[in-house]
Scaffold this active site. Sequence first.
Site, short mmCIF file in Angstrom:
data_model
loop_
_atom_site.label_atom_id
_atom_site.label_comp_id
_atom_site.label_asym_id
_atom_site.label_seq_id
_atom_site.Cartn_x
_atom_site.Cartn_y
_atom_site.Cartn_z
N PRO A 150 0.83 -1.22 0.00
CA PRO A 150 0.00 0.00 0.00
C PRO A 150 0.86 1.27 0.00
O PRO A 150 0.58 2.22 -0.75
CB PRO A 150 -0.82 -0.12 1.29
CG PRO A 150 -0.85 -1.59 1.58
CD PRO A 150 0.49 -2.10 1.14
N TYR A 151 1.91 1.29 0.82
CA TYR A 151 2.75 2.49 0.90
C TYR A 151 3.46 2.73 -0.43
O TYR A 151 3.48 3.85 -0.94
CB TYR A 151 3.76 2.34 2.04
CG TYR A 151 4.63 3.55 2.24
CD1 TYR A 151 4.14 4.68 2.90
CD2 TYR A 151 5.95 3.59 1.79
CE1 TYR A 151 4.94 5.80 3.10
CE2 TYR A 151 6.76 4.70 1.98
CZ TYR A 151 6.25 5.81 2.64
OH TYR A 151 7.05 6.92 2.83
N ARG A 152 4.07 1.67 -0.98
CA ARG A 152 4.79 1.86 -2.25
C ARG A 152 3.85 2.37 -3.34
O ARG A 152 4.19 3.30 -4.08
CB ARG A 152 5.45 0.54 -2.68
CG ARG A 152 6.67 0.19 -1.86
CD ARG A 152 7.33 -1.09 -2.36
NE ARG A 152 8.46 -1.44 -1.52
CZ ARG A 152 9.68 -0.92 -1.64
NH1 ARG A 152 9.94 -0.05 -2.60
NH2 ARG A 152 10.65 -1.27 -0.81
N SER A 154 1.10 3.98 -2.94
CA SER A 154 0.66 5.35 -2.64
C SER A 154 1.73 6.37 -3.01
O SER A 154 1.42 7.46 -3.50
CB SER A 154 0.30 5.48 -1.15
OG SER A 154 1.45 5.56 -0.33
N LYS A 155 2.98 6.02 -2.78
CA LYS A 155 4.05 7.00 -3.08
C LYS A 155 4.31 7.09 -4.58
O LYS A 155 4.72 8.15 -5.07
CB LYS A 155 5.31 6.64 -2.29
CG LYS A 155 5.17 6.92 -0.78
CD LYS A 155 4.84 8.39 -0.49
CE LYS A 155 4.92 8.75 0.97
NZ LYS A 155 4.59 10.16 1.23
#
Length: 229
Positions: A150-152, A154-155
């Site tokens: 999710p973080y990757r 999102s970035k």
Amino acid sequence: MATILITGANRGIGFAMARQAAARGDTIIATARDPGKAGALADLATETGRITIRALDVTDEASVAALAAQTGEAIDLLVLNAGLLNSYGGLTDPNHSAEAWRDVLMTNVAGPFLVARDLLAHVERSAGRKIAIVSSVMGSNERASGNAYPYRASKAAAVNVARNLATELKPRGIAVGAYHPGWVRTDMGGNGADISVEESAEGLLARFDALSMKTTGVFEDYRGDGIPF
Ligand SMILES: NC(=O)c1ccc[n+]([C@@H]2O[C@H](COP(=O)([O-])OP(=O)(O)OC[C@H]3O[C@@H](n4cnc5c(N)ncnc54)[C@H](OP(=O)(O)O)[C@@H]3O)[C@@H](O)[C@H]2O)c1
């Protein structure tokens, strides 16, 4: 001297940027989700006399609209720094829940978009006319290492938002960049990270100073090294 609005300025890299920018004479609008709990930021505001603290949850449209309504100043530089990392593992990590995806995408992707949208008029009437989105090298498709999905994602999307803003806002003379702050010792980066918040903030502020209509759309780190995307 510039007027700079920094989201997520109550701790971490945002706090360090607020401290350094105030020390060099800039005027800072520093946002915190809960100003009542932002004790260090309140102390810094008292010490420097250059910081106004405003409440902001970047995922809440009413909160973003209220910030825009409360802000009378033209904003030379809008720093979209607030971010969330809430799950780390591979595909089967149980923390990659639908709720975790929602939270991280709302914070890291929709958040910068909503704040840029509602504060655009403030940026447009300034002399500086710059927007900086703090993304991460973890969003680079060239460096997809198979975790923190999710973080990757999102970035990566945050860089996409920055690139689209750069295109749309070019005719209006507003420069937009996306940045990797380094691996930084904060609550998010952890104690074992490479660099201090001071080193990251100093580098980022120098990169924001260097941002121009010639370099709009850039994705680079706090040292100015371009990041393959
Ligand atoms: N540290 C690193 O190594 C690293 C590396 C690459 C990229 N980054 C990026 O750099 C930025 C700053 O990271 P950091 O290390 O300083 O993180 P941090 O210490 O965890 O601080 C995050 C900040 O974002 C705020 N925030 C989170 N959700 C928010 C929301 N919904 N609305 C408003 N504010 C919100 C937090 O406020 P609360 O205190 O209310 O939670 C806090 O002020 C983030 O975008 C992060 O993804 C960090």
